[in-house]
Enzyme design. Structure first.
Site, PDB file in Angstrom:
ATOM      1  N   SER A   1      12.058 -22.160  -3.156  1.00  0.00           N
ATOM      2  CA  SER A   1      11.031 -23.059  -2.630  1.00  0.00           C
ATOM      3  C   SER A   1      10.479 -23.971  -3.716  1.00  0.00           C
ATOM      4  O   SER A   1      10.132 -25.132  -3.449  1.00  0.00           O
ATOM      5  CB  SER A   1       9.895 -22.249  -1.994  1.00  0.00           C
ATOM      6  OG  SER A   1       9.231 -21.446  -2.968  1.00  0.00           O
TER       7      SER A   1
ATOM      8  N   ARG B   1      11.058 -27.883  -2.781  1.00  0.00           N
ATOM      9  CA  ARG B   1       9.891 -28.719  -2.485  1.00  0.00           C
ATOM     10  C   ARG B   1       9.979 -30.045  -3.221  1.00  0.00           C
ATOM     11  O   ARG B   1       9.776 -31.117  -2.631  1.00  0.00           O
ATOM     12  CB  ARG B   1       8.611 -27.982  -2.863  1.00  0.00           C
ATOM     13  CG  ARG B   1       7.335 -28.750  -2.546  1.00  0.00           C
ATOM     14  CD  ARG B   1       6.108 -27.987  -2.986  1.00  0.00           C
ATOM     15  NE  ARG B   1       5.912 -26.785  -2.174  1.00  0.00           N
ATOM     16  CZ  ARG B   1       6.164 -25.553  -2.593  1.00  0.00           C
ATOM     17  NH1 ARG B   1       6.662 -25.345  -3.806  1.00  0.00           N
ATOM     18  NH2 ARG B   1       5.948 -24.515  -1.807  1.00  0.00           N
TER      19      ARG B   1
ATOM     20  N   ASN C   1      10.940 -33.857  -1.218  1.00  0.00           N
ATOM     21  CA  ASN C   1      10.041 -35.013  -1.255  1.00  0.00           C
ATOM     22  C   ASN C   1      10.677 -36.206  -1.955  1.00  0.00           C
ATOM     23  O   ASN C   1      10.552 -37.347  -1.494  1.00  0.00           O
ATOM     24  CB  ASN C   1       8.728 -34.633  -1.949  1.00  0.00           C
ATOM     25  CG  ASN C   1       7.805 -33.836  -1.054  1.00  0.00           C
ATOM     26  OD1 ASN C   1       7.055 -34.382  -0.262  1.00  0.00           O
ATOM     27  ND2 ASN C   1       7.868 -32.512  -1.182  1.00  0.00           N
TER      28      ASN C   1
END
Length: 292
Positions: free
Chosen positions: A215, A219, A223
């Site tokens: 994660s 992440r 983005n």
């Protein structure tokens, strides 16, 4: 005999697909999003280059630092350093550990910030420079030059950084708790120190480390990949120019307005993503100093 698509030239889909392929060791035949058997040369080159620039800027700031009234550049660097130091102090209570972890947090923030900022360059600028100047030296066809310049939009790169954070976390787990203490924690938490619960405790702990690492990298990648893709779509508006007619002028103006608006918004995105990755690094290292 050329196909109809080749005769008409590349369409929007071809443009996007082309710009999503790395200059890599596979001959640009990417079939997987993550493949650790392939070296993405562009990710390695640009991440190392912007990292060196960040180090040089910090070195210049340190060399020119004065005890008197600081200039704007020194003030900005001092504010950044104090911000990271305060966050490290609130999460890591060991002063000895903070001597390494606080500079690590600053390094992570600056490095990711500079890598993210590569997204502000025009989509075709560096690929065009590569194809026109560097490509001919290596015998690369200018019309098929592949180049992706945002290292954090490569999942291989962001997972590599998150794995690095995992290794630092494991190091501090062993350093603070001892090898025996850490091994005992792996089989004693979270359900308790019972021999029949040890397999479940160990499995959940491994899942926790894996989930944090994946994660952490996903992440940042998600983005930045989305931001890079939006810039590519906006670039297609500018590429729709076909001459001085009302339709193409409107599309070109729409590209300028959309690109400017997204770039302004993207400033917050690149800062926020660098801050989040840095904060999670400090949080995970801080957790390594605590027992369950």
């Amino acid at each position: 005999m050329a196909t109809e698509n080749e005769a008409q030239g590349p369409n929007a889909s071809d443009y996007i697909k082309h710009h999503l392929v790395h200059f890599n060791s596979s001959g640009h035949k990417q079939e997987k999003l993550v493949d650790f058997h392939i070296i993405n040369y562009d990710t390695v080159f640009y991440s190392a280059s912007v990292g060196l620039i960040a180090v040089l800027l910090m070195a210049i700031a340190a060399r020119k630092a004065t005890s008197g009234v600081p200039g704007r550049f020194q003030s900005m660097v001092e504010m950044l350093f104090e911000m990271v130091a305060d966050q490290a102090k609130s999460l890591i209570h060991s002063r000895e550990s903070r001597k390494f972890v606080a500079p690590l947090g600053l390094t992570v923030f600056m490095w990711i910030l500079f890598m993210n900022a590569m997204d502000f360059l025009p989509v075709d600028l560096l690929p065009r420079i590569w194809s026109d100047l560097v490509g001919p030296v290596f015998g690369i066809d200018p019309h098929h030059a592949y180049q992706r310049v945002v290292p954090t939009a490569d999942l291989n790169g962001t997972l590599g950084m998150s794995i690095g954070v995992l290794l630092v976390t494991l190091y501090y787990n062993v350093k603070i708790k001892g090898l025996g203490g850490f091994a005992h924690e792996l089989i004693a938490a979270p359900f308790g120190d019972k021999w029949f619960l040890a397999p479940f405790n160990f499995a959940l702990t491994m899942i926790e480390f894996l989930a944090k690492t994946v994660s952490h990298g996903m992440r940042l990648f998600g983005n930045m990949f989305a931001g890079e893709l939006i810039f590519m779509l906006i670039a297609l508006l500018g590429a729709a120019w076909t001459g001085p007619n009302a339709g193409s002028i409107a599309l070109w103006l729409a590209g300028v307005v959309a690109g400017s608006a997204w770039a302004i918004f993207h400033i917050m995105v690149i800062l926020l993503q660098a801050f989040i990755f840095m904060m999670l690094t400090l949080v995970y290292v801080g957790q390594a100093h605590e027992g369950h």
